[in-house]
Motif scaffolding. Structure first.
Motif, PDB file in Angstrom:
ATOM      1  N   MET A  14      73.362  60.755   3.033  1.00  0.00           N
ATOM      2  CA  MET A  14      72.945  62.105   2.669  1.00  0.00           C
ATOM      3  C   MET A  14      71.644  62.460   3.378  1.00  0.00           C
ATOM      4  N   PRO A  15      71.592  63.536   4.154  1.00  0.00           N
ATOM      5  CA  PRO A  15      70.348  63.942   4.803  1.00  0.00           C
ATOM      6  C   PRO A  15      69.278  64.269   3.760  1.00  0.00           C
ATOM      7  N   ASN A  16      68.053  63.905   4.067  1.00  0.00           N
ATOM      8  CA  ASN A  16      66.926  64.224   3.183  1.00  0.00           C
ATOM      9  C   ASN A  16      65.684  64.464   4.042  1.00  0.00           C
ATOM     10  N   THR A  17      64.543  64.729   3.399  1.00  0.00           N
ATOM     11  CA  THR A  17      63.336  65.089   4.147  1.00  0.00           C
ATOM     12  C   THR A  17      62.764  63.921   4.940  1.00  0.00           C
ATOM     13  N   SER A  18      63.184  62.688   4.604  1.00  0.00           N
ATOM     14  CA  SER A  18      62.652  61.537   5.333  1.00  0.00           C
ATOM     15  C   SER A  18      63.433  61.233   6.607  1.00  0.00           C
ATOM     16  N   ASN A  19      64.697  61.678   6.691  1.00  0.00           N
ATOM     17  CA  ASN A  19      65.499  61.367   7.874  1.00  0.00           C
ATOM     18  C   ASN A  19      66.081  62.604   8.557  1.00  0.00           C
ATOM     19  N   SER A  20      65.689  63.785   8.072  1.00  0.00           N
ATOM     20  CA  SER A  20      66.300  65.011   8.599  1.00  0.00           C
ATOM     21  C   SER A  20      65.289  66.135   8.588  1.00  0.00           C
ATOM     22  N   ILE A  21      65.641  67.215   9.302  1.00  0.00           N
ATOM     23  CA  ILE A  21      64.880  68.458   9.282  1.00  0.00           C
ATOM     24  C   ILE A  21      65.808  69.553   8.809  1.00  0.00           C
ATOM     25  N   SER A  22      65.379  70.251   7.759  1.00  0.00           N
ATOM     26  CA  SER A  22      66.219  71.311   7.204  1.00  0.00           C
ATOM     27  C   SER A  22      66.102  72.567   8.062  1.00  0.00           C
ATOM     28  N   ILE A  23      67.270  73.210   8.336  1.00  0.00           N
ATOM     29  CA  ILE A  23      67.287  74.449   9.125  1.00  0.00           C
ATOM     30  C   ILE A  23      68.289  75.402   8.477  1.00  0.00           C
ATOM     31  N   GLN A  24      67.889  76.637   8.273  1.00  0.00           N
ATOM     32  CA  GLN A  24      68.738  77.632   7.645  1.00  0.00           C
ATOM     33  C   GLN A  24      69.567  78.371   8.699  1.00  0.00           C
ATOM     34  N   ASN A  25      70.627  79.039   8.235  1.00  0.00           N
ATOM     35  CA  ASN A  25      71.470  79.804   9.149  1.00  0.00           C
ATOM     36  C   ASN A  25      70.629  80.830   9.916  1.00  0.00           C
ATOM     37  N   GLY A  26      70.768  80.831  11.241  1.00  0.00           N
ATOM     38  CA  GLY A  26      70.059  81.804  12.070  1.00  0.00           C
ATOM     39  C   GLY A  26      68.595  81.471  12.314  1.00  0.00           C
ATOM     40  N   GLU A  27      68.088  80.358  11.746  1.00  0.00           N
ATOM     41  CA  GLU A  27      66.671  80.018  11.904  1.00  0.00           C
ATOM     42  C   GLU A  27      66.440  79.276  13.221  1.00  0.00           C
ATOM     43  N   THR A  28      65.272  79.529  13.840  1.00  0.00           N
ATOM     44  CA  THR A  28      64.841  78.813  15.039  1.00  0.00           C
ATOM     45  C   THR A  28      63.593  78.008  14.714  1.00  0.00           C
ATOM     46  N   ILE A  29      63.582  76.738  15.031  1.00  0.00           N
ATOM     47  CA  ILE A  29      62.419  75.868  14.805  1.00  0.00           C
ATOM     48  C   ILE A  29      61.851  75.464  16.163  1.00  0.00           C
ATOM     49  N   LEU A  30      60.557  75.744  16.353  1.00  0.00           N
ATOM     50  CA  LEU A  30      59.887  75.421  17.609  1.00  0.00           C
ATOM     51  C   LEU A  30      58.958  74.221  17.433  1.00  0.00           C
ATOM     52  N   ASN A  31      58.582  73.610  18.583  1.00  0.00           N
ATOM     53  CA  ASN A  31      57.584  72.528  18.609  1.00  0.00           C
ATOM     54  C   ASN A  31      57.973  71.353  17.727  1.00  0.00           C
ATOM     55  N   ILE A  32      59.164  70.859  17.922  1.00  0.00           N
ATOM     56  CA  ILE A  32      59.613  69.646  17.229  1.00  0.00           C
ATOM     57  C   ILE A  32      59.282  68.454  18.130  1.00  0.00           C
ATOM     58  N   PHE A  33      58.330  67.624  17.705  1.00  0.00           N
ATOM     59  CA  PHE A  33      57.867  66.522  18.541  1.00  0.00           C
ATOM     60  C   PHE A  33      58.582  65.230  18.171  1.00  0.00           C
ATOM     61  N   PHE A  34      59.890  65.270  18.251  1.00  0.00           N
ATOM     62  CA  PHE A  34      60.703  64.079  18.027  1.00  0.00           C
ATOM     63  C   PHE A  34      61.608  63.890  19.233  1.00  0.00           C
ATOM     64  N   THR A  35      61.877  62.646  19.568  1.00  0.00           N
ATOM     65  CA  THR A  35      62.804  62.348  20.656  1.00  0.00           C
ATOM     66  C   THR A  35      63.914  61.456  20.128  1.00  0.00           C
TER      67      THR A  35
END
Length: 391
Positions: free
Chosen positions: A1-22
């Motif tokens: 199950m995705p959670n805040t420790s292993n995932s990033i929540s994103i809503q429909n139509g939302e854009t998230i910038l500056n994600i510093f994960f590889t």
């Protein structure tokens, strides 16, 4: 199950910038089925997988000619980016090394090395294996010397003074330096001592270990001595008077390593014939270091007097005077009998007669003499016969 420790929540139509994960990511939709009564039951849809990578940089290439390494014929490629990587040599021969960043048993020569990261980015570098430095390259340290006025086995040393010599041109942020009291501790990295260390014997050997902070594959060691030196204890400064046209030997205190006079001479004893202030630096030498003291010799030149003039007053039979004017380098005293001398240059209350004036240099540089007559005439006969015609 995705959670805040292993995932990033994103809503429909939302854009998230500056994600510093590889690395590799999956886009997942999580929802509850309508036909379950269990609030913890979810269904998942995986929409896509994608990779986010940082820039691929070949940071450096080293050989493994260091303690614990496998020798100069093996090389290590240090990269920054997003693993896993694929390493290969593409010229003058082809070697596919997979995800291993160490190439072994290479003959001396020029090679082109290719690196590919998770996202397919590719970097190529050309190297000459004979020009490569080891992962760790330790400079040769000199001894540390502290000068004391008395002989001692103990002194507090700042070992960090050795960093510049040990590191050379290497980036200090990439390396760790530790100090140890035995070679075995330096080899193992055990029992490091503080950079501020008080010695317990004289001299005392300190062993140094250098390791790379991220490439923990080999290390290097060296050693240096802590020396508590002794400052020469010299006699008091010297004041000497010599006679004109003479010379004197100046002798520095014996028993020390080296001497340097203000004249440029380096012997313990020198000869001088002129007035002036001479100094000698006396040192105990400890390799490239020394403990030193300075002694001063003040030289004055004296000489025999020149009697320039004798002024007499001889108008009485028993109350006449002599005044003496002299020049010269010395300090003088005066006498009319060569036995009893006085510092004043005049004699009074003298009876008529013949006298010898003695002028003596108080430093023993000679006696000058001159004869004078005090001839008080009690009468005169101005009759033109040549006897007592004048008074």
């Amino acid at each position: 199950m995705p959670n805040t420790s292993n995932s990033i929540s994103i809503q429909n139509g939302e854009t998230i910038l500056n994600i510093f994960f590889t690395r590799t990511f999956r886009l997942i939709k999580a929802f509850q089925p309508i036909n379950t009564l269990n609030p913890n039951e979810y269904c998942f849809d995986i929409f896509a997988e994608f990779d986010i990578c940082s820039d691929l940089i070949i940071n450096d290439v080293f050989n493994l000619n260091c303690d614990g390494g496998s020798g100069p014929s093996d090389i290590l490629v240090d990269v920054i980016g997003t693993p896993p990587y694929d390493f290969s040599i593409i010229s003058p021969l082809v070697i596919d090394n997979g995800n291993d960043n160490i190439f072994t048993n290479l003959s001396p020569g020029v090679y082109e090395i290719r690196v590919e990261d998770l996202c397919g980015r590719i970097e190529v570098i050309s190297i000459n294996s004979l020009d490569l430095l080891p992962v760790v390259s330790i400079g040769t340290p000199t001894d540390l010397v502290i000068c004391n006025e008395v002989s001692s086995n103990q002194a507090v040393f700042d070992l960090s003074q050795q960093y510049a010599q040990l590191l050379g041109n290497q980036n200090p942020e990439n390396l760790t330096i530790t100090y140890h009291l035995t070679q075995s501790d330096a080899d193992s990295g055990n029992n490091p001592i503080s950079d501020i260390y008080e010695s317990t014997r004289n001299p005392q050997t300190v062993y140094v270990r250098m390791t790379h902070n991220t490439l923990d594959i080999c290390y290097e060691t060296d050693s240096f001595n802590l020396i508590v030196g002794v400052i020469p204890q010299l006699g008091p400064d010297v004041f000497i008077t010599i006679c004109e046209n003479n010379s004197i030997q100046l002798s520095a205190d014996s028993g020390y390593s080296s001497y340097l006079w203000s004249t440029g001479e380096s012997s313990r004893i020198i000869e001088v014939d002129a007035s002036g202030v001479y100094s000698v630096i006396v040192s105990n030498d400890y390799g490239d270091f020394y403990c030193e003291s300075t002694k001063i010799y003040s030289i004055e030149v004296s000489g025999e007097a020149n009697i320039d003039a004798v002024i007499i007053e001889d108008f009485t039979s028993n109350s006449n005077s002599i005044f003496i004017e002299v020049s010269g380098l010395g300090d003088y005293e005066y006498s009319l009998d060569g036995i009893n001398y006085q510092p004043e240059n005049s004699f009074t209350d003298l009876v008529s007669g013949d006298y010898t004036i003695f002028v003596r240099d108080i430093n023993g540089c000679g006696v000058s003499t001159k004869s004078v007559s005090l001839n008080y005439v009690k009468f005169f006969t101005p009759n033109g016969d040549g006897d007592n015609d004048y008074w």
